[in-house]
Design an enzyme around this catalytic site. Sequence first.
Site, PDB file in Angstrom:
ATOM      1  N   ASP A  13      -4.131  -1.630   7.390  1.00  0.00           N
ATOM      2  CA  ASP A  13      -3.003  -0.649   7.649  1.00  0.00           C
ATOM      3  C   ASP A  13      -3.337  -0.249   5.816  1.00  0.00           C
ATOM      4  O   ASP A  13      -2.104   0.357   5.919  1.00  0.00           O
ATOM      5  CB  ASP A  13      -2.593   0.083   8.292  1.00  0.00           C
ATOM      6  CG  ASP A  13      -2.812  -0.253   9.610  1.00  0.00           C
ATOM      7  OD1 ASP A  13      -3.117   0.705  10.190  1.00  0.00           O
ATOM      8  OD2 ASP A  13      -1.595  -1.087  10.350  1.00  0.00           O
ATOM      9  N   LYS A  16      -6.736   0.910   2.830  1.00  0.00           N
ATOM     10  CA  LYS A  16      -8.147   0.915   2.421  1.00  0.00           C
ATOM     11  C   LYS A  16      -9.803   2.093   2.785  1.00  0.00           C
ATOM     12  O   LYS A  16     -10.632   2.107   2.118  1.00  0.00           O
ATOM     13  CB  LYS A  16      -9.084  -0.859   3.319  1.00  0.00           C
ATOM     14  CG  LYS A  16      -8.432  -1.154   3.225  1.00  0.00           C
ATOM     15  CD  LYS A  16      -8.898  -2.870   4.163  1.00  0.00           C
ATOM     16  CE  LYS A  16      -8.630  -2.601   5.415  1.00  0.00           C
ATOM     17  NZ  LYS A  16      -6.790  -2.270   6.917  1.00  0.00           N
ATOM     18  N   GLY A  17      -9.518   3.127   3.612  1.00  0.00           N
ATOM     19  CA  GLY A  17     -10.333   4.341   3.962  1.00  0.00           C
ATOM     20  C   GLY A  17     -10.206   5.065   2.237  1.00  0.00           C
ATOM     21  O   GLY A  17     -11.721   5.138   2.269  1.00  0.00           O
ATOM     22  N   LYS A  18      -9.201   4.958   2.265  1.00  0.00           N
ATOM     23  CA  LYS A  18      -9.283   6.101   1.098  1.00  0.00           C
ATOM     24  C   LYS A  18      -9.770   5.427  -0.445  1.00  0.00           C
ATOM     25  O   LYS A  18     -10.416   6.015  -1.504  1.00  0.00           O
ATOM     26  CB  LYS A  18      -7.944   6.350   0.608  1.00  0.00           C
ATOM     27  CG  LYS A  18      -7.834   7.271  -0.407  1.00  0.00           C
ATOM     28  CD  LYS A  18      -5.838   8.189  -1.040  1.00  0.00           C
ATOM     29  CE  LYS A  18      -6.316   8.839  -2.593  1.00  0.00           C
ATOM     30  NZ  LYS A  18      -4.721   9.026  -2.088  1.00  0.00           N
ATOM     31  N   GLY A  40      -8.220   1.410  12.306  1.00  0.00           N
ATOM     32  CA  GLY A  40      -8.932   2.863  11.749  1.00  0.00           C
ATOM     33  C   GLY A  40      -8.633   3.390  10.368  1.00  0.00           C
ATOM     34  O   GLY A  40      -7.634   3.606  10.194  1.00  0.00           O
ATOM     35  N   HIS A  41      -9.677   3.576   9.818  1.00  0.00           N
ATOM     36  CA  HIS A  41      -9.361   3.676   8.091  1.00  0.00           C
ATOM     37  C   HIS A  41      -9.857   4.983   8.110  1.00  0.00           C
ATOM     38  O   HIS A  41     -10.555   6.194   8.291  1.00  0.00           O
ATOM     39  CB  HIS A  41     -10.850   3.720   7.302  1.00  0.00           C
ATOM     40  CG  HIS A  41     -11.073   1.164   7.668  1.00  0.00           C
ATOM     41  ND1 HIS A  41     -12.211   1.110   7.640  1.00  0.00           N
ATOM     42  CD2 HIS A  41      -9.879   1.255   7.814  1.00  0.00           C
ATOM     43  CE1 HIS A  41     -11.169  -0.295   7.979  1.00  0.00           C
ATOM     44  NE2 HIS A  41     -10.213  -0.686   7.949  1.00  0.00           N
ATOM     45  N   GLN A 213      -8.740  -4.512   9.532  1.00  0.00           N
ATOM     46  CA  GLN A 213      -7.837  -4.851   9.379  1.00  0.00           C
ATOM     47  C   GLN A 213      -7.267  -5.638   8.185  1.00  0.00           C
ATOM     48  O   GLN A 213      -7.459  -4.935   6.724  1.00  0.00           O
ATOM     49  CB  GLN A 213      -7.482  -6.365  10.576  1.00  0.00           C
ATOM     50  CG  GLN A 213      -8.082  -5.062  12.041  1.00  0.00           C
ATOM     51  CD  GLN A 213      -9.355  -5.229  12.168  1.00  0.00           C
ATOM     52  OE1 GLN A 213     -10.234  -6.099  12.568  1.00  0.00           O
ATOM     53  NE2 GLN A 213      -9.530  -3.846  12.757  1.00  0.00           N
ATOM     54  N   ARG A 294       4.316   2.211  13.246  1.00  0.00           N
ATOM     55  CA  ARG A 294       4.463   0.677  12.746  1.00  0.00           C
ATOM     56  C   ARG A 294       5.954   0.551  12.153  1.00  0.00           C
ATOM     57  O   ARG A 294       6.402   1.160  11.896  1.00  0.00           O
ATOM     58  CB  ARG A 294       3.676   1.201  11.339  1.00  0.00           C
ATOM     59  CG  ARG A 294       2.259   1.875  11.811  1.00  0.00           C
ATOM     60  CD  ARG A 294       1.220   1.692  10.594  1.00  0.00           C
ATOM     61  NE  ARG A 294       0.300   2.348  10.885  1.00  0.00           N
ATOM     62  CZ  ARG A 294      -0.969   3.641  10.176  1.00  0.00           C
ATOM     63  NH1 ARG A 294      -0.202   3.819   8.954  1.00  0.00           N
ATOM     64  NH2 ARG A 294      -2.113   3.619  10.699  1.00  0.00           N
ATOM     65  N   ASP A 322       4.152   6.906  -3.758  1.00  0.00           N
ATOM     66  CA  ASP A 322       5.038   7.747  -4.078  1.00  0.00           C
ATOM     67  C   ASP A 322       6.359   7.718  -2.539  1.00  0.00           C
ATOM     68  O   ASP A 322       7.243   7.656  -2.784  1.00  0.00           O
ATOM     69  CB  ASP A 322       4.314   9.005  -3.757  1.00  0.00           C
ATOM     70  CG  ASP A 322       3.539   9.007  -2.402  1.00  0.00           C
ATOM     71  OD1 ASP A 322       2.350   7.806  -3.057  1.00  0.00           O
ATOM     72  OD2 ASP A 322       3.145   9.935  -1.826  1.00  0.00           O
ATOM     73  N   SER A 389      -2.287   4.066  -6.080  1.00  0.00           N
ATOM     74  CA  SER A 389      -2.989   5.668  -4.825  1.00  0.00           C
ATOM     75  C   SER A 389      -1.709   6.144  -4.803  1.00  0.00           C
ATOM     76  O   SER A 389      -1.030   5.202  -3.991  1.00  0.00           O
ATOM     77  CB  SER A 389      -3.826   4.931  -3.670  1.00  0.00           C
ATOM     78  OG  SER A 389      -3.907   6.348  -2.876  1.00  0.00           O
ATOM     79  N   GLY A 391      -0.649  10.543  -2.683  1.00  0.00           N
ATOM     80  CA  GLY A 391      -0.932  10.882  -1.595  1.00  0.00           C
ATOM     81  C   GLY A 391      -2.117  10.675  -1.063  1.00  0.00           C
ATOM     82  O   GLY A 391      -2.685   9.893  -0.318  1.00  0.00           O
TER      83      GLY A 391
HETATM   84  P1  IMP Z   1      -6.698  -6.534  18.134  1.00  0.00           P
HETATM   85  O1  IMP Z   1      -7.471  -6.472  16.930  1.00  0.00           O
HETATM   86  O2  IMP Z   1      -6.634  -5.118  19.304  1.00  0.00           O
HETATM   87  O3  IMP Z   1      -6.868  -7.934  19.641  1.00  0.00           O
HETATM   88  O4  IMP Z   1      -4.734  -6.643  18.472  1.00  0.00           O
HETATM   89  C1  IMP Z   1      -4.450  -7.693  17.340  1.00  0.00           C
HETATM   90  C2  IMP Z   1      -3.783  -7.143  16.639  1.00  0.00           C
HETATM   91  O5  IMP Z   1      -3.808  -6.406  15.713  1.00  0.00           O
HETATM   92  C3  IMP Z   1      -2.291  -6.306  17.111  1.00  0.00           C
HETATM   93  O6  IMP Z   1      -0.683  -6.330  16.289  1.00  0.00           O
HETATM   94  C4  IMP Z   1      -2.911  -4.739  16.606  1.00  0.00           C
HETATM   95  O7  IMP Z   1      -1.973  -4.120  16.423  1.00  0.00           O
HETATM   96  C5  IMP Z   1      -3.243  -5.433  15.714  1.00  0.00           C
HETATM   97  N1  IMP Z   1      -4.414  -4.753  14.787  1.00  0.00           N
HETATM   98  C6  IMP Z   1      -5.957  -5.001  15.236  1.00  0.00           C
HETATM   99  N2  IMP Z   1      -6.517  -4.111  14.156  1.00  0.00           N
HETATM  100  C7  IMP Z   1      -5.896  -4.063  13.907  1.00  0.00           C
HETATM  101  C8  IMP Z   1      -5.714  -2.112  12.157  1.00  0.00           C
HETATM  102  O8  IMP Z   1      -7.193  -2.063  11.843  1.00  0.00           O
HETATM  103  N3  IMP Z   1      -4.851  -1.825  11.686  1.00  0.00           N
HETATM  104  C9  IMP Z   1      -3.880  -2.731  12.011  1.00  0.00           C
HETATM  105  N4  IMP Z   1      -3.153  -3.590  12.972  1.00  0.00           N
HETATM  106  C10 IMP Z   1      -4.132  -3.997  13.563  1.00  0.00           C
END
Ligand code: IMP
Length: 400
Positions: A13, A16-18, A40-41, A213, A294, A322, A389, A391
């Site tokens: 989080d 990275k997507g941007k 989720g990017h 991740q 988060r 920001d 980066s 905004g």
């Molecule tokens: P899993 O990958 O769904 O098995 O989750 C394992 C751990 O990684 C958990 O603490 C999730 O919240 C975290 N996690 C998995 N993917 C992401 C991501 O893209 N961003 C942030 N945390 C992630």
Amino acid sequence: MENISILGLQWGDEGKGKIVDYFAKDYRTIVRFQGGPNAGHTVYVNNKKYTFHQLPSGLLWGNKRAIIGSGVVINLELLKKEIEQLSDINFELLIDYRANIILPYHILEDEYEEKLDGIGSTKKGISQAYRDKYARVGVRVFDILDEKRLRRALERSYKFNSVLVYGYKEKMIDFDEVYEYLLNFRKFLKEHSADVQYEIMNQKEGIIFEGAQGTLLDINFGTYPFVTSSHTIVSSIGINLGIPMSMVNKNIGVFKAYTTRVGKGPFPTELNDEIGDYLRNVGNEYGSTTGRPRRCGWLDLVLLKYAVFLNDIHELVLTKLDVLFGLKEINVCVAYEYNGRILDFPILYNLESVKPVYKKFKGFDNFKGASEFISFIESYLNRKIKYVSYGLNRDEITIF
Ligand code: IMP
């Protein structure tokens, strides 16, 4: 043109997507090499929000080549939906024959395991699909292309997973149902599957390797067991795409001006107070895959320095600066106190036992005011912050 990697240096989080979208303007090929729909990017273009889960980010420019490598675990149903949502964008998609499939019972097992003694997963069946892979019972893309091979592969996985599901005293999904479900994707995979290793070996143009991740969620070098089940660090590119690391010319590390994490696990600089709430609200720190709030805290330079080393980072991207604007005082963790000693290296296997040592900065509310903060980070990490980066929108990036 050089091949670059774009990697998250914290617990994911980082934005990275941007950043991938920004660099993708000049690249045709973007490769995902690990993870799955747990990612989720997010990219905003003209105030419209796009979230990439399994497809690489950066496709919004049009006419890109999206590659999904062997180290990714794929939810085919979600992938097709993601493609449908991009119906007005033209891109080519290649999925490696070797990539493993997330099966419907993996998702159920993730639920059961989370209830039993979970780590706060995204409940997408990620660890369960990787478990099948490493237990050598996984179903791979190539298996789905042939009915007989699929049946044999699925039988292996099904037997192994039945033992688990029955262990939870739950009902196993019917074999034929899963088999038919997978066969439904045969046409799609015939069109889009390939030997990705071969494609990349023979690629003449530059490539972006897009990490998912973050470093501290790496299965080996993260905060185990509170990690994801793949390798999130730069060496993952070599292992998961079957290419030498010399093919990756530059590593770009992305980090936020503060720290967040989702799910359980140690977090030395976590703020369980109104500043933590402030960062969550102003930074909109809610999971882009699960919507979970988060956990938020100060920037941790001890962890960041480790991530810079581990990923051989050449250039840094600082995001969400920001969000700090308006705070009276800003803390940055520069060392840990551990058993009466001061450490400048994170003992990730025992991170719950450390206490952060902070350096304080006077608050700032513009870039100029942040210059001391930025210079301090650069000198601590011995790397240049080349991009800042702020905004949501595409053009809200300053190059230094
Ligand atoms: P899993 O990958 O769904 O098995 O989750 C394992 C751990 O990684 C958990 O603490 C999730 O919240 C975290 N996690 C998995 N993917 C992401 C991501 O893209 N961003 C942030 N945390 C992630």
